[in-house]
Structures are given as structure tokens and as C-alpha cells.
Design a protein around this motif. Structure first.
Motif, PDB file in Angstrom:
ATOM      1  N   SER A 235      37.967  25.357  43.704  1.00  0.00           N
ATOM      2  CA  SER A 235      36.931  25.075  42.708  1.00  0.00           C
ATOM      3  C   SER A 235      37.436  25.432  41.313  1.00  0.00           C
ATOM      4  O   SER A 235      38.462  26.100  41.162  1.00  0.00           O
ATOM      5  N   GLY A 236      36.687  25.000  40.304  1.00  0.00           N
ATOM      6  CA  GLY A 236      37.055  25.257  38.922  1.00  0.00           C
ATOM      7  C   GLY A 236      36.115  26.227  38.235  1.00  0.00           C
ATOM      8  O   GLY A 236      35.863  26.103  37.030  1.00  0.00           O
ATOM      9  N   VAL A 237      35.605  27.220  38.966  1.00  0.00           N
ATOM     10  CA  VAL A 237      34.664  28.198  38.416  1.00  0.00           C
ATOM     11  C   VAL A 237      35.388  29.161  37.473  1.00  0.00           C
ATOM     12  O   VAL A 237      36.457  29.679  37.813  1.00  0.00           O
ATOM     13  N   ASP A 238      34.816  29.396  36.303  1.00  0.00           N
ATOM     14  CA  ASP A 238      35.322  30.407  35.375  1.00  0.00           C
ATOM     15  C   ASP A 238      34.501  31.677  35.591  1.00  0.00           C
ATOM     16  O   ASP A 238      33.356  31.774  35.172  1.00  0.00           O
ATOM     17  N   LEU A 239      35.092  32.672  36.237  1.00  0.00           N
ATOM     18  CA  LEU A 239      34.365  33.883  36.602  1.00  0.00           C
ATOM     19  C   LEU A 239      34.004  34.742  35.395  1.00  0.00           C
ATOM     20  O   LEU A 239      33.221  35.686  35.538  1.00  0.00           O
ATOM     21  N   CYS A 240      34.537  34.423  34.227  1.00  0.00           N
ATOM     22  CA  CYS A 240      34.090  35.121  33.013  1.00  0.00           C
ATOM     23  C   CYS A 240      32.729  34.608  32.562  1.00  0.00           C
ATOM     24  O   CYS A 240      32.016  35.298  31.823  1.00  0.00           O
ATOM     25  N   LYS A 241      32.383  33.398  33.013  1.00  0.00           N
ATOM     26  CA  LYS A 241      31.146  32.772  32.557  1.00  0.00           C
ATOM     27  C   LYS A 241      30.102  32.607  33.650  1.00  0.00           C
ATOM     28  O   LYS A 241      28.910  32.508  33.372  1.00  0.00           O
ATOM     29  N   GLN A 242      30.522  32.551  34.895  1.00  0.00           N
ATOM     30  CA  GLN A 242      29.577  32.369  35.999  1.00  0.00           C
ATOM     31  C   GLN A 242      30.156  32.985  37.263  1.00  0.00           C
ATOM     32  O   GLN A 242      31.348  33.283  37.341  1.00  0.00           O
ATOM     33  N   THR A 243      29.291  33.170  38.244  1.00  0.00           N
ATOM     34  CA  THR A 243      29.733  33.766  39.502  1.00  0.00           C
ATOM     35  C   THR A 243      29.676  32.722  40.607  1.00  0.00           C
ATOM     36  O   THR A 243      29.352  31.549  40.368  1.00  0.00           O
ATOM     37  N   MET A 244      29.989  33.129  41.825  1.00  0.00           N
ATOM     38  CA  MET A 244      29.907  32.266  43.002  1.00  0.00           C
ATOM     39  C   MET A 244      28.952  32.900  43.996  1.00  0.00           C
ATOM     40  O   MET A 244      28.832  34.121  44.072  1.00  0.00           O
ATOM     41  N   SER A 245      28.296  32.055  44.769  1.00  0.00           N
ATOM     42  CA  SER A 245      27.337  32.569  45.757  1.00  0.00           C
ATOM     43  C   SER A 245      28.038  33.072  47.013  1.00  0.00           C
ATOM     44  O   SER A 245      27.497  33.909  47.737  1.00  0.00           O
ATOM     45  N   GLU A 246      29.245  32.564  47.290  1.00  0.00           N
ATOM     46  CA  GLU A 246      29.962  32.957  48.501  1.00  0.00           C
ATOM     47  C   GLU A 246      30.524  34.376  48.370  1.00  0.00           C
ATOM     48  O   GLU A 246      30.741  34.878  47.265  1.00  0.00           O
ATOM     49  N   GLU A 264      36.688  42.526  31.964  1.00  0.00           N
ATOM     50  CA  GLU A 264      35.761  43.501  32.529  1.00  0.00           C
ATOM     51  C   GLU A 264      34.680  42.811  33.349  1.00  0.00           C
ATOM     52  O   GLU A 264      34.369  43.215  34.476  1.00  0.00           O
ATOM     53  N   ARG A 265      34.091  41.757  32.805  1.00  0.00           N
ATOM     54  CA  ARG A 265      33.048  41.032  33.536  1.00  0.00           C
ATOM     55  C   ARG A 265      33.622  40.333  34.764  1.00  0.00           C
ATOM     56  O   ARG A 265      32.994  40.297  35.816  1.00  0.00           O
ATOM     57  N   ARG A 269      32.393  40.860  38.655  1.00  0.00           N
ATOM     58  CA  ARG A 269      31.916  39.776  39.516  1.00  0.00           C
ATOM     59  C   ARG A 269      32.739  39.658  40.789  1.00  0.00           C
ATOM     60  O   ARG A 269      32.202  39.404  41.864  1.00  0.00           O
ATOM     61  N   MET A 270      34.043  39.859  40.693  1.00  0.00           N
ATOM     62  CA  MET A 270      34.862  39.820  41.906  1.00  0.00           C
ATOM     63  C   MET A 270      34.453  40.943  42.853  1.00  0.00           C
ATOM     64  O   MET A 270      34.433  40.763  44.074  1.00  0.00           O
ATOM     65  N   GLY A 271      34.138  42.111  42.304  1.00  0.00           N
ATOM     66  CA  GLY A 271      33.683  43.218  43.141  1.00  0.00           C
ATOM     67  C   GLY A 271      32.417  42.877  43.899  1.00  0.00           C
ATOM     68  O   GLY A 271      32.267  43.227  45.075  1.00  0.00           O
ATOM     69  N   LYS A 272      31.483  42.174  43.249  1.00  0.00           N
ATOM     70  CA  LYS A 272      30.232  41.783  43.914  1.00  0.00           C
ATOM     71  C   LYS A 272      30.461  40.700  44.962  1.00  0.00           C
ATOM     72  O   LYS A 272      29.712  40.615  45.946  1.00  0.00           O
ATOM     73  N   MET A 273      31.480  39.862  44.782  1.00  0.00           N
ATOM     74  CA  MET A 273      31.778  38.781  45.734  1.00  0.00           C
ATOM     75  C   MET A 273      32.567  39.280  46.947  1.00  0.00           C
ATOM     76  O   MET A 273      32.752  38.542  47.916  1.00  0.00           O
ATOM     77  N   LEU A 341      38.454  48.771  38.240  1.00  0.00           N
ATOM     78  CA  LEU A 341      38.317  48.535  39.681  1.00  0.00           C
ATOM     79  C   LEU A 341      37.548  49.673  40.354  1.00  0.00           C
ATOM     80  O   LEU A 341      36.757  49.437  41.269  1.00  0.00           O
ATOM     81  N   ARG A 342      37.795  50.899  39.940  1.00  0.00           N
ATOM     82  CA  ARG A 342      37.057  52.028  40.527  1.00  0.00           C
ATOM     83  C   ARG A 342      35.564  51.873  40.283  1.00  0.00           C
ATOM     84  O   ARG A 342      34.743  52.167  41.163  1.00  0.00           O
ATOM     85  N   ARG A 343      35.199  51.432  39.107  1.00  0.00           N
ATOM     86  CA  ARG A 343      33.780  51.254  38.795  1.00  0.00           C
ATOM     87  C   ARG A 343      33.169  50.083  39.558  1.00  0.00           C
ATOM     88  O   ARG A 343      32.011  50.138  39.975  1.00  0.00           O
ATOM     89  N   SER A 344      33.951  49.019  39.758  1.00  0.00           N
ATOM     90  CA  SER A 344      33.416  47.800  40.362  1.00  0.00           C
ATOM     91  C   SER A 344      33.496  47.785  41.881  1.00  0.00           C
ATOM     92  O   SER A 344      32.663  47.169  42.542  1.00  0.00           O
ATOM     93  N   VAL A 345      34.508  48.465  42.441  1.00  0.00           N
ATOM     94  CA  VAL A 345      34.739  48.359  43.891  1.00  0.00           C
ATOM     95  C   VAL A 345      34.866  49.720  44.559  1.00  0.00           C
ATOM     96  O   VAL A 345      34.072  50.091  45.417  1.00  0.00           O
ATOM     97  N   GLY A 346      35.892  50.482  44.191  1.00  0.00           N
ATOM     98  CA  GLY A 346      36.132  51.748  44.878  1.00  0.00           C
ATOM     99  C   GLY A 346      37.473  52.323  44.484  1.00  0.00           C
ATOM    100  O   GLY A 346      38.055  51.953  43.457  1.00  0.00           O
ATOM    101  N   SER A 347      37.985  53.232  45.298  1.00  0.00           N
ATOM    102  CA  SER A 347      39.245  53.907  44.990  1.00  0.00           C
ATOM    103  C   SER A 347      40.393  52.898  44.945  1.00  0.00           C
ATOM    104  O   SER A 347      40.370  51.870  45.625  1.00  0.00           O
ATOM    105  N   VAL A 348      41.409  53.209  44.144  1.00  0.00           N
ATOM    106  CA  VAL A 348      42.494  52.263  43.872  1.00  0.00           C
ATOM    107  C   VAL A 348      43.822  52.839  44.345  1.00  0.00           C
ATOM    108  O   VAL A 348      44.123  54.015  44.116  1.00  0.00           O
TER     109      VAL A 348
END
Length: 439
Positions: A235-246, A264-265, A269-273, A341-348
Motif C-alpha cells: 500500500s501507499g499509506v504515509d504513516l506520518c499522516k494516517q494509520t492503518m486498521s490492520e 515521532e508520530r 503509530r507503528m507501536g499501536k499497529m 521506541l521505549r515510549r511507544s512499545v517497550g524495552s529496546v
């Protein structure tokens, strides 16, 4: 005069080294060496001489067996033009009036896995894409020959691009040590480019998804996937501007984050996906590494990573010998990406993306940095922006002063790891596993 109609021979195939081979024999002149004229469709391959001894020909009673021929590895530019269905012709004569038996040989997919493709496992069109324009028609046959004809930074970048699948396999091994093998898991490659990471994970059984905004790279990615009998949703999604439902079990963002408008954004978003128990892999160059100061990892320009955006872009515009579109946005230090990454997901877990550098090479690196700095300051391009030159002078002087002090401290204390991580290793893969059990 030779009667070509009485000659015997056979065009047999493509060798593992990427050469065209077969045999040719003149019964009336059994000791004669024949010149075989080879073509790939309308492209000239060259002439192969039929003087190679082959035991199988001797056993078959074909002269004394000294009638084999092989072209040697084809020039990379010609290899890159080959396709499934390309016809390889072999003629006894330069006029192309008398063709060897079994000629033309129609190339199959497995034939394209030879030569350069045996090394890189990329679709031929992808090889062609990364060959420099100046060498597309040159009769170079190996990457070593090409590297000798190119500036080191450009040769290194080309090799890096062609090792795409190999890097994917390295990341795959690291991922499997953290979450085990595939078992139906899915991967999203953000900025999938020509698809090497997708190929590596696809061959391991992953369900494949990719994001790529460049239409040409999407086309090449699909070629590589097809070449390896794989498929992916791109897909051609720009994750700086929008997210994905999957959501995904593995998300990889390799050598992309320093090119986006809002890192940063995007990391958030990758952390939430990412699914619970999944792993996010962020690949990024180390802007503080001495090697990257000597030659910026994107453009090969001295000192570029010491400057912030957009000053780095202006410096590139003033000083670069070979102008390209400057696509780097803000280039942060490794610690910044790890904190996000620590803030968005976990330990690195920060892993060197390349084999560890030799500590004993440091005196030489410092000498090259000093020399490069003097040469950089002396460039004529600064004349149109002396204020930027002054800023570069100040920033670089601060950088090299801190690096030299850290080096001296490491030698005195014997604690080298901190210095190595900040100033010696050129690139990292940051691995972070999301809390929770896999679904």
C-alpha cells in the motif's frame, strides 16, 4: 574452406557462473578450434572458443574431447537484460547463417539464478536498476570490476542496495530469537523498497505486507516477489499522516525513519499497529560514527551528519560533486530513536547492523577525519554561504573534541563499549518486543 553444414555441436545451457556453454566439432578438421558466436536475442554476448577438454565428449567418441566451449560470465549489464523467454543463440559463423543444434536456448526462471543473480537473488530488472548509467553498456562482468570504476561511497551504496535479501535474512534470524519461527505470522515492512526483507520473511512462511510510496520501487518489489514465487499486499499509506486498521506480528522500518516528516508520530503509530508479543525493528544509521562523518551514509559527503536539517541540505547543495535529490529530514542520534521506541512499545535491544568495527582502526579513522575536515573547509562551494561554513566549523570542532576526549577516556579506563557504541559502529537495528501474549 570450412563447410559449416558438416560441423557438429550443441548449445547446452547457462553455467553456475553465468556463462553460456556447449560444444562444437569439425569432423574434417578434428584438431581445429571453432569460434562460436553467441547472442541473447539481438544482444551480442561474444565469441567462445571450442578448445576445452571434456571427458563426456571423449567417452561419446566426439574427437579427442577437446571441443567444449564456455563464454565466461556475461557482463552484468547484459545479465540484467535477460528475462524468462530470452533466446540464447549460438552460430558457427559471424553471418549467423548456421546455428548449433539446440539453439536457440529459451531461458527459464532457474537460468536467471546464475551469475550475479546467484549472488543477490534479485530479479534481473532490479540488477539493471542499480547499475550506474555510465556502466550499463560497459563490458564489466563482476561487482569487483564495477567497484574499481566507481567512487568508493557510490560503490558501497550500490552493494548495500543489492544485498537487500541478505539483510532481510539477518533481521529474520534476530526476530526469530525473540519470538520464534513464523507459524502463520504477518510482517509489515514500512518502506519496503525493492522487497528484499519481504522476500526473506516470505520464504520463511510469513504473510507479507509492505508500504512503499515510490511507484518505481513498488514495481521492482513485485518483480522480486514474483521472481521468488511470493506475493504481498503493498500500500501507499504515509504513516506520518494516517494509520492503518490492520495489526501485525512483526513491523520493520529499515533505513527509512530519517527520511520521514514526523518520525515521532510514525513510531507511535507503528507501536499501536504491533500486536502484543510482536517485535518492531527500526534500522537506522549512527550519525555520530566516525565512519559516517568521513562519508555520510546516504550521499558520501564528509561531515554532513554533523549538521542539523535543513542546514545539512544546504551544505549538500553547495558541496556535493554528484547532485541528487536530498531526501534526509532530521537525523537524530541513536539514543533519540531508542527513547521513542521505549515510549511507544517497550524495552529496546540495540544490535549492530554490521559486523563490529576493528578498535585498532581508530587512529587511522581519526587521521582520516582530520584530513577530511581540512579538505571540506577548503571547498569552493562555501564561498556563497560563509555563515554556513562557520556553523559547520563550530559544530564539527565540538564533535571531534568530544569524540577525542571520549577516546582518551576509554583508553585510560579500559571501558570501551560506550565509545564503540557511539563513535565506532555505523548502523543499528533496534529491536523492541511489545508486552503481552501473542494472539
Amino acid at each position: 574452406m570450412r563447410n559449416e553444414q558438416q560441423l557438429k555441436g550443441k548449445l547446452e545451457g547457462i553455467s553456475a557462473d553465468g556463462g553460456v556453454y556447449g560444444w562444437a566439432y569439425d569432423p574434417l578438421h578434428p584438431d581445429a578450434v571453432l569460434s562460436i558466436h553467441l547472442y541473447a536475442d539481438n544482444h551480442t554476448i561474444g565469441i567462445a572458443e571450442s578448445g576445452i577438454f571434456r571427458e563426456d565428449l571423449q567417452r561419446a567418441g566426439i574427437g579427442q574431447g577437446k571441443h567444449g566451449f564456455i563464454s565466461g560470465e556475461l557482463p552484468l549489464a547484459l545479465q540484467a537484460e535477460l528475462r524468462v523467454g530470452t533466446r540464447i543463440h549460438a552460430f558457427y559463423d559471424p553471418e549467423r547463417a548456421h546455428e548449433l543444434p539446440n539453439s536457440p536456448l529459451v531461458l527459464q526462471r532457474e537460468d536467471l539464478g546464475q551469475g550475479a543473480f546467484n549472488t543477490y537473488r534479485l530479479h534481473p530488472e532490479v540488477i539493471a536498476f542499480f547499475l550506474p548509467d555510465s556502466l550499463r553498456k560497459a563490458q564489466v562482468k563482476t561487482m569487483a570490476e564495477i567497484k574499481q570504476k566507481l567512487p568508493p561511497a557510490i560503490a558501497h551504496q550500490m552493494e548495500y542496495n543489492l544485498r537487500n535479501i541478505e539483510r532481510g535474512e539477518h533481521i529474520l534470524r534476530q526476530v526469530e530469537t525473540r519470538i520464534g519461527q513464523a507459524k502463520g505470522r504477518s510482517i509489515l515492512d514500512v518502506g519496503c523498497g525493492i522487497g528484499g526483507i519481504l522476500v526473506a520473511f516470505g520464504l520463511a512462511g510469513y504473510e507479507l505486507y509492505g508500504i512503499e510510496l515510490d511507484s518505481q520501487r513498488v514495481r521492482l518489489c513485485r518483480k522480486n516477489l514474483e521472481f521468488n514465487q511470493l506475493d504481498a499486499v503493498i500500500s501507499g499509506v504515509d504513516l506520518c499522516k494516517q494509520t492503518m486498521s490492520e495489526t501485525f506480528d512483526v513491523i520493520i522500518c529499515n533505513s527509512v525513519i530519517e527520511h520521514v516528516s514526523d518520525p515521532e508520530r510514525m513510531l507511535e503509530r507503528m507501536g499501536k499497529m504491533l500486536r502484543p508479543g510482536g517485535v518492531l525493528v527500526l534500522g537506522v544509521a549512527n550519525k555520530d560514527a566516525l565512519g559516517n562523518i568521513i562519508a555520510d551514509p546516504h550521499y558520501g559527503l564528509f561531515g554532513l551528519t554533523a549538521m542539523p536539517h535543513p542546514a545539512a541540505g544546504e551544505m549538500y547543495r553547495l558541496l556535493a560533486d554528484r547532485k541528487q535529490s536530498y531526501s534526509v529530514t532530521e537525523f537524530y542520534g541513536i539514543h533519540w530513536y531508542a527513547n521513542q521506541l521505549r515510549r511507544s512499545v517497550g524495552s529496546v535491544d540495540a544490535v549492530f547492523a554490521e559486523p563490529p568495527r576493528d578498535w585498532d582502526a581508530l587512529p587511522g579513522l581519526f587521521a582520516r577525519v582530520t584530513q577530511g575536515f581540512a579538505e571540506c573547509l577548503g571547498k569552493q562551494g562555501w564561498q556563497s554561504n560563509p555563515i554556513l561554513r562557520r556553523e559547520f566549523n563550530l559544530r564539527f570542532s565540538r564533535y571531534i573534541g568530544e569524540a577525542w576526549k571520549a577516546y582518551m577516556d576509554a583508553l585510560e579506563s579500559g571501558e570501551r563499549e560506550g565509545f564503540r557504541r557511539r563513535y565506532l559502529e555505523k548502523s543499528y537495528h533496534l529491536y523492541t518486543v511489545k508486552d503481552g501474549k501473542p494472539s
